[in-house]
Design a protein around this motif. Structure first.
Motif, short mmCIF file in Angstrom:
data_model
loop_
_atom_site.label_atom_id
_atom_site.label_comp_id
_atom_site.label_asym_id
_atom_site.label_seq_id
_atom_site.Cartn_x
_atom_site.Cartn_y
_atom_site.Cartn_z
N ARG A 125 0.82 -1.21 0.00
CA ARG A 125 0.00 0.00 0.00
C ARG A 125 0.86 1.26 0.00
O ARG A 125 0.55 2.23 -0.71
N SER A 126 1.92 1.24 0.80
CA SER A 126 2.79 2.41 0.84
C SER A 126 3.46 2.64 -0.50
O SER A 126 3.62 3.79 -0.94
N ALA A 127 3.85 1.55 -1.18
CA ALA A 127 4.49 1.68 -2.49
C ALA A 127 3.52 2.25 -3.51
O ALA A 127 3.88 3.14 -4.30
N PHE A 128 2.26 1.77 -3.52
CA PHE A 128 1.27 2.29 -4.45
C PHE A 128 0.98 3.77 -4.17
O PHE A 128 0.82 4.57 -5.11
N SER A 129 0.90 4.12 -2.87
CA SER A 129 0.65 5.51 -2.53
C SER A 129 1.78 6.40 -2.99
O SER A 129 1.56 7.52 -3.48
N LEU A 130 3.01 5.92 -2.85
CA LEU A 130 4.18 6.70 -3.29
C LEU A 130 4.20 6.86 -4.79
O LEU A 130 4.52 7.94 -5.32
N VAL A 131 3.82 5.80 -5.51
CA VAL A 131 3.77 5.88 -6.98
C VAL A 131 2.71 6.87 -7.44
O VAL A 131 2.92 7.66 -8.37
N ARG A 132 1.57 6.86 -6.77
CA ARG A 132 0.49 7.79 -7.15
C ARG A 132 0.90 9.25 -6.90
O ARG A 132 0.57 10.13 -7.70
N LYS A 133 1.59 9.47 -5.78
CA LYS A 133 2.01 10.84 -5.48
C LYS A 133 3.03 11.33 -6.51
O LYS A 133 3.00 12.48 -6.94
N ASN A 134 3.93 10.46 -6.91
CA ASN A 134 4.97 10.85 -7.87
C ASN A 134 4.41 11.03 -9.28
O ASN A 134 4.93 11.82 -10.08
N SER A 135 3.32 10.29 -9.56
CA SER A 135 2.73 10.42 -10.89
C SER A 135 1.79 11.62 -10.96
O SER A 135 1.48 12.11 -12.02
#
Length: 220
Positions: free
Chosen positions: A210-220
């Motif tokens: 979940r943390s990885a997906f959240s980080l990817v969404r923020k960066n995108s």
């Protein structure tokens, strides 16, 4: 908090000194008693030493203290888990004090029945102590370590870990038979410990994902 931690460590070392006394007497019994007087079942070695090498008044003191220690330990061992169960689990499910008291009494009776079953099933004290110690390993060790050291944890995961580890340990002979495993190669306590880790592994893998997906969404 520091005083409590230090007291626990000091009490542990003091307990070792007390526990060494019967071990020392067992070694003395092997040296003092002739081979014909040494019982086949070594758990009767210390009482045999007292009966053969001490006067009657000392025998009365020894066996009186032994019975007193057994009764005291048994009462504490029955009341402690029932109090923990009622205070940590039942009190959150039941708000009525009368019902909580009734459930606490029922849990004490059920724990006493379970303890009696364990005592009957394990005729040797070594097997009984081993099985009693295994309960803490398969059900309590992992949730305690994670709860003490980890910053992020969930009570639901701890409950699943306890149930999964205990159930695996209890039914491991049947599980090992289904999996075509040798029960002696994989002890039930080790299997229960490994299974009790599984809910936490899944939980932390999910958290990392979940943390990885959240980080990817923020960066995108």
């Amino acid at each position: 908090e520091k005083v409590a931690a230090r007291s626990s460590v000091i009490a542990g070392f003091m307990y070792l000194t007390i526990a060494l006394i019967p071990l020392f007497l067992g070694v003395v019994a092997v040296k003092l008693l002739p081979a014909s007087d040494i019982p086949a079942d070594k758990q009767f070695l210390l009482p045999q030493l007292i009966l053969l090498k001490t006067p009657p008044w000392l025998q009365i003191i020894f066996f009186g203290a032994l019975v007193s220690a057994i009764l005291s330990t048994a009462s504490g061992a029955l009341l402690a888990p029932s109090v923990l169960l009622s205070e940590n689990l039942l009190s959150k499910l039941v708000r009525d004090d009368k019902k909580l008291l009734l459930l606490s009494r029922v849990s004490t009776v059920l724990l006493a029945a379970w303890a009696t079953q364990m005592a009957v099933a394990n005729r040797h004290i070594h097997d009984l102590v081993t099985e009693s110690s295994a309960i803490g390993l398969v059900a309590l060790f992992v949730p305690f370590v994670v709860g003490y050291y980890a910053k992020r944890h969930e009570s639901a995961v701890a409950i699943v870990s306890i149930i999964a580890g205990f159930a695996t340990w209890q039914f491991w002979p049947f599980i090992a038979l289904e999996l075509a495993l040798n029960e002696k190669d994989v002890p039930s306590a080790i299997a229960g410990l490994v299974v009790s880790m599984a809910p936490y592994v899944g939980y932390y893998v999910l958290c990392i994902t979940r943390s990885a997906f959240s980080l990817v969404r923020k960066n995108s």
